[in-house]
Scaffold this motif. Structure first.
Motif, PDB file in Angstrom:
ATOM      1  N   UNK A   1       0.831  -1.211   0.000  1.00 19.85           N
ATOM      2  CA  UNK A   1       0.000   0.000   0.000  1.00 19.85           C
ATOM      3  C   UNK A   1       0.865   1.259   0.000  1.00 19.85           C
ATOM      4  N   UNK A   2       1.999   1.221   0.695  1.00 17.81           N
ATOM      5  CA  UNK A   2       2.888   2.389   0.701  1.00 17.81           C
ATOM      6  C   UNK A   2       3.427   2.656  -0.700  1.00 17.81           C
ATOM      7  N   UNK A   3       3.849   1.603  -1.385  1.00 16.41           N
ATOM      8  CA  UNK A   3       4.359   1.777  -2.754  1.00 16.41           C
ATOM      9  C   UNK A   3       3.261   2.351  -3.644  1.00 16.41           C
ATOM     10  N   UNK A   4       2.054   1.804  -3.551  1.00 13.83           N
ATOM     11  CA  UNK A   4       0.939   2.295  -4.363  1.00 13.83           C
ATOM     12  C   UNK A   4       0.680   3.772  -4.060  1.00 13.83           C
ATOM     13  N   UNK A   5       0.664   4.129  -2.794  1.00 18.74           N
ATOM     14  CA  UNK A   5       0.410   5.527  -2.440  1.00 18.74           C
ATOM     15  C   UNK A   5       1.527   6.443  -2.920  1.00 18.74           C
ATOM     16  N   UNK A   6       2.770   5.986  -2.854  1.00 18.74           N
ATOM     17  CA  UNK A   6       3.887   6.790  -3.360  1.00 18.74           C
ATOM     18  C   UNK A   6       3.781   6.981  -4.877  1.00 18.74           C
ATOM     19  N   UNK A   7       3.442   5.912  -5.598  1.00 16.61           N
ATOM     20  CA  UNK A   7       3.261   6.025  -7.050  1.00 16.61           C
ATOM     21  C   UNK A   7       2.095   6.961  -7.371  1.00 16.61           C
ATOM     22  N   UNK A   8       1.004   6.840  -6.631  1.00 22.15           N
ATOM     23  CA  UNK A   8      -0.159   7.706  -6.837  1.00 22.15           C
ATOM     24  C   UNK A   8       0.213   9.165  -6.589  1.00 22.15           C
ATOM     25  N   UNK A   9       0.979   9.415  -5.542  1.00 18.13           N
ATOM     26  CA  UNK A   9       1.396  10.794  -5.247  1.00 18.13           C
ATOM     27  C   UNK A   9       2.237  11.376  -6.379  1.00 18.13           C
ATOM     28  N   UNK A  10       3.141  10.567  -6.929  1.00 16.32           N
ATOM     29  CA  UNK A  10       3.973  11.041  -8.050  1.00 16.32           C
ATOM     30  C   UNK A  10       3.103  11.356  -9.257  1.00 16.32           C
ATOM     31  N   UNK A  11       2.122  10.511  -9.527  1.00 12.47           N
ATOM     32  CA  UNK A  11       1.216  10.735 -10.658  1.00 12.47           C
ATOM     33  C   UNK A  11       0.384  11.997 -10.433  1.00 12.47           C
ATOM     34  N   UNK A  12      -0.178  12.136  -9.226  1.00 20.64           N
ATOM     35  CA  UNK A  12      -0.989  13.329  -8.911  1.00 20.64           C
ATOM     36  C   UNK A  12      -0.147  14.598  -8.942  1.00 20.64           C
ATOM     37  N   UNK A  13       1.108  14.499  -8.565  1.00 21.27           N
ATOM     38  CA  UNK A  13       1.999  15.671  -8.609  1.00 21.27           C
ATOM     39  C   UNK A  13       2.132  16.172 -10.045  1.00 21.27           C
ATOM     40  N   UNK A  14       2.163  15.244 -10.980  1.00 21.85           N
ATOM     41  CA  UNK A  14       2.311  15.619 -12.389  1.00 21.85           C
ATOM     42  C   UNK A  14       1.002  16.083 -13.015  1.00 21.85           C
ATOM     43  N   UNK A  15      -0.113  15.433 -12.680  1.00 22.30           N
ATOM     44  CA  UNK A  15      -1.378  15.695 -13.372  1.00 22.30           C
ATOM     45  C   UNK A  15      -2.469  16.316 -12.494  1.00 22.30           C
ATOM     46  N   UNK A  16      -2.255  16.363 -11.200  1.00 19.19           N
ATOM     47  CA  UNK A  16      -3.237  16.975 -10.308  1.00 19.19           C
ATOM     48  C   UNK A  16      -4.365  16.062  -9.867  1.00 19.19           C
ATOM     49  N   UNK A  17      -4.467  14.892 -10.472  1.00 16.01           N
ATOM     50  CA  UNK A  17      -5.555  13.973 -10.157  1.00 16.01           C
ATOM     51  C   UNK A  17      -5.205  12.568 -10.627  1.00 16.01           C
ATOM     52  N   UNK A  18      -5.907  11.603 -10.069  1.00 15.99           N
ATOM     53  CA  UNK A  18      -5.840  10.221 -10.557  1.00 15.99           C
ATOM     54  C   UNK A  18      -7.075   9.874 -11.369  1.00 15.99           C
ATOM     55  N   UNK A  19      -8.058  10.757 -11.364  1.00 14.87           N
ATOM     56  CA  UNK A  19      -9.366  10.447 -11.946  1.00 14.87           C
ATOM     57  C   UNK A  19      -9.380  10.631 -13.460  1.00 14.87           C
ATOM     58  N   UNK A  20      -9.729   9.571 -14.149  1.00 17.41           N
ATOM     59  CA  UNK A  20      -9.799   9.563 -15.607  1.00 17.41           C
ATOM     60  C   UNK A  20     -10.706  10.677 -16.135  1.00 17.41           C
ATOM     61  N   UNK A  21     -11.893  10.802 -15.565  1.00 20.22           N
ATOM     62  CA  UNK A  21     -12.849  11.810 -16.046  1.00 20.22           C
ATOM     63  C   UNK A  21     -12.264  13.215 -15.955  1.00 20.22           C
ATOM     64  N   UNK A  22     -11.538  13.497 -14.892  1.00 17.64           N
ATOM     65  CA  UNK A  22     -10.914  14.814 -14.753  1.00 17.64           C
ATOM     66  C   UNK A  22      -9.796  14.999 -15.768  1.00 17.64           C
TER      67      UNK A  22
END
Length: 151
Positions: free
Chosen positions: A86-107
């Motif tokens: 879960x920590x790895x997933x959250x770290x990857x998600x944070x890096x993605x959100x840092x670049x795009x502002x969201x994880x949500x496809x619709x956004x």
């Protein structure tokens, strides 16, 4: 394969018509002993924001699938193993959100909140690729995962 080759492979797979999750997952699956075909099947349902429901971006989901593959010798069925994953997933998600502002496809696609959903996959045409930012998310997710691996 080098980092750049894996990123290019993810991009090429997407441009060949595979979905965002498949493209990211298949670009790294060999590291974990999976064939490309296995990776493409395993990740097929996560495209289009999970089954084209426009939820979590499929490219990000591809990273999360890979994070599960990367658990290595840890037991992901115990509290410690799950927590590490879960920590790895959250770290990857944070890096993605840092670049795009969201994880949500619709956004990411700039869809209206009440946009109707369809299970029909979009035809991959030049117009499709021209109006969709998805290849950018695929490339970024592949880069983020490659960086996580230290490639």
């Amino acid at each position: 394969m080098t980092k750049e080759e894996r990123i290019k492979k993810a991009e090429d797979l997407f441009m060949q018509g595979y979905n965002c999750a498949q493209s990211v997952t298949a670009a790294f699956a060999d590291i974990y002993g999976y064939t490309e075909e296995q990776a493409l099947k395993l990740s097929a349902s996560f495209g289009g924001g999970i089954g084209r429901m426009r939820l979590t971006c499929g490219a990000a989901c591809g990273m999360f699938i890979l994070a599960g593959m990367d658990c290595g010798s840890s037991d992901i069925n115990d509290r410690e193993g799950k927590s590490a994953n879960y920590k790895v997933v959250q770290d990857l998600a944070d890096a993605f959100k840092k670049e795009f502002g969201t994880l949500e496809c619709a956004e990411l696609l700039k869809l209206k909140k009440d946009a109707p959903l369809s299970h029909e996959a979009s035809e991959r045409t030049a117009e499709y690729y021209a109006k969709r930012p998805c290849v950018n998310q695929v490339v970024a997710a592949a880069k983020i995962f490659a960086d996580y691996l230290g490639l």
